[in-house]
Design an enzyme around this catalytic site. Sequence first.
Site, PDB file in Angstrom:
ATOM      1  N   ILE A  83       0.865  -1.180   0.000  1.00  0.00           N
ATOM      2  CA  ILE A  83       0.000   0.000   0.000  1.00  0.00           C
ATOM      3  C   ILE A  83       0.902   1.231   0.000  1.00  0.00           C
ATOM      4  O   ILE A  83       1.611   1.485   0.978  1.00  0.00           O
ATOM      5  CB  ILE A  83      -0.921   0.001   1.239  1.00  0.00           C
ATOM      6  CG1 ILE A  83      -1.761  -1.284   1.263  1.00  0.00           C
ATOM      7  CG2 ILE A  83      -1.822   1.239   1.245  1.00  0.00           C
ATOM      8  CD1 ILE A  83      -2.474  -1.550   2.582  1.00  0.00           C
ATOM      9  N   CYS A 117       4.956  -2.563   2.844  1.00  0.00           N
ATOM     10  CA  CYS A 117       5.142  -3.769   2.040  1.00  0.00           C
ATOM     11  C   CYS A 117       4.062  -4.812   2.330  1.00  0.00           C
ATOM     12  O   CYS A 117       3.529  -4.880   3.448  1.00  0.00           O
ATOM     13  CB  CYS A 117       6.486  -4.417   2.349  1.00  0.00           C
ATOM     14  SG  CYS A 117       7.918  -3.483   1.817  1.00  0.00           S
ATOM     15  N   CYS A 153      11.453  -6.145   5.811  1.00  0.00           N
ATOM     16  CA  CYS A 153      10.521  -7.278   5.942  1.00  0.00           C
ATOM     17  C   CYS A 153      11.254  -8.515   6.467  1.00  0.00           C
ATOM     18  O   CYS A 153      10.703  -9.270   7.264  1.00  0.00           O
ATOM     19  CB  CYS A 153       9.828  -7.569   4.618  1.00  0.00           C
ATOM     20  SG  CYS A 153       8.564  -6.339   4.226  1.00  0.00           S
ATOM     21  N   GLU A 169       4.326  -8.055   2.782  1.00  0.00           N
ATOM     22  CA  GLU A 169       4.668  -9.042   3.813  1.00  0.00           C
ATOM     23  C   GLU A 169       4.316  -8.541   5.199  1.00  0.00           C
ATOM     24  O   GLU A 169       3.806  -9.274   6.041  1.00  0.00           O
ATOM     25  CB  GLU A 169       6.178  -9.359   3.784  1.00  0.00           C
ATOM     26  CG  GLU A 169       6.677  -9.946   2.485  1.00  0.00           C
ATOM     27  CD  GLU A 169       7.170  -8.887   1.507  1.00  0.00           C
ATOM     28  OE1 GLU A 169       6.504  -7.838   1.353  1.00  0.00           O
ATOM     29  OE2 GLU A 169       8.211  -9.103   0.888  1.00  0.00           O
TER      30      GLU A 169
HETATM   31  N1  THU Z   1       7.492  -4.092  -1.714  1.00  0.00           N
HETATM   32  C1  THU Z   1       6.846  -5.081  -1.021  1.00  0.00           C
HETATM   33  O1  THU Z   1       5.609  -5.092  -0.938  1.00  0.00           O
HETATM   34  N2  THU Z   1       7.603  -6.014  -0.406  1.00  0.00           N
HETATM   35  C2  THU Z   1       8.964  -6.052  -0.421  1.00  0.00           C
HETATM   36  O2  THU Z   1       9.565  -6.882   0.244  1.00  0.00           O
HETATM   37  C3  THU Z   1       9.712  -5.106  -1.243  1.00  0.00           C
HETATM   38  C4  THU Z   1       8.925  -3.988  -1.837  1.00  0.00           C
HETATM   39  C5  THU Z   1       6.690  -3.044  -2.354  1.00  0.00           C
HETATM   40  C6  THU Z   1       6.877  -1.687  -1.726  1.00  0.00           C
HETATM   41  C7  THU Z   1       6.508  -0.770  -2.881  1.00  0.00           C
HETATM   42  O3  THU Z   1       5.094  -0.590  -2.866  1.00  0.00           O
HETATM   43  C8  THU Z   1       6.870  -1.558  -4.119  1.00  0.00           C
HETATM   44  O4  THU Z   1       7.058  -2.903  -3.698  1.00  0.00           O
HETATM   45  C9  THU Z   1       8.122  -1.068  -4.803  1.00  0.00           C
HETATM   46  O5  THU Z   1       9.172  -0.979  -3.919  1.00  0.00           O
END
Ligand code: THU
Length: 128
Positions: free
Chosen positions: A43, A53, A89, A55
């Site tokens: 989000i 993130c 994460c 996770e």
């Molecule tokens: N992102 C995740 O959801 N998990 C991760 O472990 C790495 C990055 C998301 C954050 C952001 O919305 C997009 O990926 C680009 O960085």
Amino acid sequence: MNIKELIKAAKEASARSYSPYSRYKVGAALLTKNGKIHTGTNIENASFPAGMCAERVALFEAIKNGDDQFEALAIYAEGENFPFPCGICRQVIAEFTSDLKIIIAKSEDDYVIKNISELLPDTFDFSV
Ligand code: THU
């Protein structure tokens, strides 16, 4: 544990991603030892650091619901590379689990499986 089903749940969560800035849709599905699945998606926010993130959304959702025994975590994002979890994460995953299977999928049938000690060796911890 059905790996394919967990990847599917993560894929479904990725479809709910709010990511107008990166356009990178991530989904996470966390399977508890008692068979429940908690999901999360990334989000984002116009103030970039305020985003979250996938996770951590899934993990915090589980903890908030009183679940803290985990079996597996599937992370799903379509793209050229496998969606390995970011450093923050990894640290959050390590806080709650030591024997969790982490399934990292870039499509429903292209994935790798790691455990947290491979992704974050010599984890930070402290005692006072
Ligand atoms: N992102 C995740 O959801 N998990 C991760 O472990 C790495 C990055 C998301 C954050 C952001 O919305 C997009 O990926 C680009 O960085």
